[in-house]
Design an enzyme around this catalytic site. Structure first.
Site, short mmCIF file in Angstrom:
data_model
loop_
_atom_site.label_atom_id
_atom_site.label_comp_id
_atom_site.label_asym_id
_atom_site.label_seq_id
_atom_site.Cartn_x
_atom_site.Cartn_y
_atom_site.Cartn_z
N GLU A 150 2.21 5.46 -8.18
CA GLU A 150 3.16 4.35 -8.37
C GLU A 150 3.13 3.88 -9.81
O GLU A 150 2.05 3.62 -10.35
CB GLU A 150 2.73 3.14 -7.51
CG GLU A 150 3.12 3.26 -6.07
CD GLU A 150 2.73 2.02 -5.27
OE1 GLU A 150 2.58 0.92 -5.85
OE2 GLU A 150 2.57 2.17 -4.05
N ASP A 202 -0.03 5.30 1.55
CA ASP A 202 -1.08 4.27 1.66
C ASP A 202 -0.58 3.09 2.51
O ASP A 202 -1.33 2.16 2.80
CB ASP A 202 -1.61 3.83 0.29
CG ASP A 202 -0.55 3.16 -0.58
OD1 ASP A 202 0.64 3.14 -0.19
OD2 ASP A 202 -0.92 2.65 -1.66
N SER A 203 0.69 3.16 2.92
CA SER A 203 1.21 2.18 3.89
C SER A 203 0.39 2.21 5.17
O SER A 203 0.42 1.27 5.96
CB SER A 203 2.68 2.51 4.21
OG SER A 203 2.82 3.87 4.57
N GLU A 258 11.97 2.63 -4.62
CA GLU A 258 11.79 1.67 -3.52
C GLU A 258 12.52 0.36 -3.79
O GLU A 258 12.33 -0.27 -4.84
CB GLU A 258 10.29 1.41 -3.28
CG GLU A 258 10.07 0.45 -2.11
CD GLU A 258 8.66 0.45 -1.55
OE1 GLU A 258 7.84 1.31 -1.94
OE2 GLU A 258 8.38 -0.41 -0.70
O1 KIV Z 1 2.95 4.27 1.27
C1 KIV Z 1 4.09 4.61 1.62
O2 KIV Z 1 4.37 4.82 2.81
C2 KIV Z 1 5.10 4.74 0.59
C3 KIV Z 1 6.51 4.82 1.04
C4 KIV Z 1 6.98 3.45 1.35
C5 KIV Z 1 7.38 5.51 0.08
O3 KIV Z 1 4.81 4.73 -0.56
#
Ligand code: KIV
Length: 259
Positions: free
Chosen positions: A113, A43-44, A177
Site C-alpha cells: 500500500e 490483510d482485511s 480503493e
Molecule cells: O486487504 C484487502 O482485502 C485489500 C482489498 C480491500 C483490496 O487490500
C-alpha cells in the site's frame, strides 16, 4: 486449466475485465480459484476473520499461515499476498520479508500500500524478481478515516501522481480503493498497468471485493459492495435449527447412527 501469470494479467489491460476476490481459507480458495484471475490474501482478514479494529494489528506470521493455505488450494489463479503494516518500511526490511513470504507460502506476488513514498521500495523488489501489485487511493494501513478519496483537486492530483509513480516503479497491476469515479477513470487512462477497483467505479481494468462482504458474512455494507447472498442469515438459521434438533432429540436420527 491454465495457470494465470503476471504477464497474462498485464495483457488484459484495456481488453478483458480482471476478476479478483480475497480468500483466506481452503474452501474459499478452492471456489474462488475456479472463477477468478487473482486471489488476494488480503490483510482485511484481520478485521473480517479476527475482529480486529484495523489492519494495522495484523502480524506477518498470521498472513503467512493464511497465504500458505490459500496458495496450496488455488491451482489456477494468481495468488497475491498482502504485506501487512510495518513489514516494508525500507528496502532491506521489505526484501527480507518478501523473500520469507514467497519462500514459505509460494504465493505468486505481493501487494504493498502506498504511492510515491514507497516507489523506490517497489522498484527494488521488482528488480530482485519479486512481482508487486500496488495499492493507491484509500490506504487502510495508514488511514484514520475510511471516507471517499479524491473529492477535491489537491487530493485528486496527489493520488494521480502516486499512481503514476507506482506504475513507473514496475508493478504489474494496482488496486485503486475508494476514489471518485472521475479520478479512477483518469488513473486507468494514465497508467500503463491494469487497475483493479474496489469502490472505484467501473472505470478500472478489473474489480475486487472482500469475499466476506460480497457473501453477506460480514457486518459491513458500504455502497460499493454488491451483496450476492446473506450467508450470515443462512448460517444463523442452520445453527438455530441444529440446537433445536439436539434439544428435541431429532438429531442424531437413525440416519446419523452407526449400528
Ligand atoms: O486487504 C484487502 O482485502 C485489500 C482489498 C480491500 C483490496 O487490500
Amino acid at each position: 486449466m491454465q495457470k494465470i501469470t503476471v504477464k497474462k494479467i498485464l495483457n488484459k489491460k484495456n481488453k478483458i475485465p480482471i476478476t479478483c476476490l480475497t480468500a483466506y481459507s481452503k474452501t474459499t480458495a478452492e471456489i474462488v480459484d475456479k472463477y477468478c484471475d487473482i486471489i488476494l490474501v488480503g490483510d482485511s482478514l484481520g478485521m473480517v476473520l479476527h475482529g480486529m479494529k484495523t489492519t494495522r494489528e495484523v502480524k506477518l506470521e498470521t498472513m503467512i499461515l493464511h497465504g500458505k493455505t490459500v496458495k496450496t488450494f488455488a491451482k489456477k489463479s494468481l495468488v497475491v499476498f498482502d504485506m501487512p503494516y510495518k513489514t516494508y518500511t525500507n528496502k532491506s526490511i521489505a526484501y527480507k520479508n518478501a523473500k520469507k513470504v514467497i519462500k514459505l507460502t509460494k504465493c505468486d506476488a505481493i501487494k504493498l500500500e502506498g504511492g510515491k513514498k514507497i516507489s523506490k521500495i517497489i522498484k527494488y523488489l521488482v528488480s530482485r524478481g519479486i512481482p508487486v501489485m500496488g495499492h493507491v487511493g484509500l490506504l487502510p494501513q495508514s488511514s484514520t478515516n475510511f471516507k471517499l478519496r479524491g473529492k477535491n483537486f489537491a487530493q485528486k492530483e496527489k493520488i494521480l501522481e502516486d499512481s503514476l509513480s507506482v506504475s513507473k516503479s514496475g508493478v504489474f497491476a494496482m488496486v485503486i480503493e475508494c476514489v471518485v469515479e472521475s479520478l479512477a477513470r483518469k488513473i486507468t487512462k494514465s497508467v500503463s498497468v491494469p487497475t483493479i477497483g474496489i469502490g472505484a467505479s467501473k472505470y478500472c481494468d478489473g474489480q475486487i471485493l472482500v469475499i466476506d462482504d460480497m457473501l453477506g458474512l460480514s457486518d459491513f455494507f458500504p455502497k460499493f459492495v454488491k451483496q450476492y447472498s446473506n450467508l450470515r442469515k443462512i448460517i444463523d438459521k442452520c445453527v438455530k435449527n441444529y440446537v433445536k434438533d439436539v434439544k428435541t432429540r431429532r438429531f442424531p436420527s437413525i440416519k446419523n447412527v452407526h449400528k
